[in-house]
Design an enzyme around this catalytic site. Sequence first.
Site, mmCIF file in Angstrom:
data_model
loop_
_atom_site.group_PDB
_atom_site.id
_atom_site.type_symbol
_atom_site.label_atom_id
_atom_site.label_comp_id
_atom_site.label_asym_id
_atom_site.label_seq_id
_atom_site.Cartn_x
_atom_site.Cartn_y
_atom_site.Cartn_z
ATOM 1 C CG ASP A 127 -1.808 7.197 0.934
ATOM 2 O OD1 ASP A 127 -1.116 8.217 0.846
ATOM 3 O OD2 ASP A 127 -2.555 6.800 0.021
ATOM 4 C CG ASP A 166 -2.070 0.963 1.130
ATOM 5 O OD1 ASP A 166 -2.201 1.669 0.108
ATOM 6 O OD2 ASP A 166 -2.850 1.033 2.092
#
Length: 148
Positions: A12, A10
Site C-alpha cells: 500500500d 511494501d
Amino acid sequence: MVKVAAVLFDLDGVLVDSGEAWYRVMSRGAARWGRPAITREAFLATFGQGVEADRRQFYPHQSTDEITAFYDMAFAEELGTVKRVDGAVEVLADLGGLGLLRAVVTNTPLHLARRVLAEKGLDRHLEATAAAGEAAEKPAPDLLRLAL
C-alpha cells in the site's frame, strides 16, 4: 562486499495506491460498530499500521478476527478504487531481469494482499508475499524475516 539477492516492497502506497479504498473501509467499520467517525487526518496518521493496531485505536470492542472478516468483505467492494502505481510493473520486471528475487511485505491481510496483487497484475512479478495473519505485523521484523 554484500551481494543483493532480493528486494522487498511494501504494498500500500508503494506498488498500489489504496489509500482511498482503505479510508472508505475503515469509515464503514466505524459506522458499523457505532464508533466515532474516522477523520482523514487520523486515517493518514495510521495508514498501513495493521489490523491489530486498527483494533486498538479505532475498534477496541471488536476482535481482530471480526475486523479481518469485515475488511475482507468491505475491501472487495472498494477494489475498483485501488490503482497500480505507475512504473510498478516495470520496476519489478527490471529487478527480475537482473536476477533479483522480489517480495511484498504488507500489513494488509494475506487474502486481500493476494487479491490486490492478482487484480493489478503484480503477482506474476513476485516470488513471495508475506502479509498480516502470517506473522506479527510491522513494525515487528517478523514479516520481513518470513519474506526472506
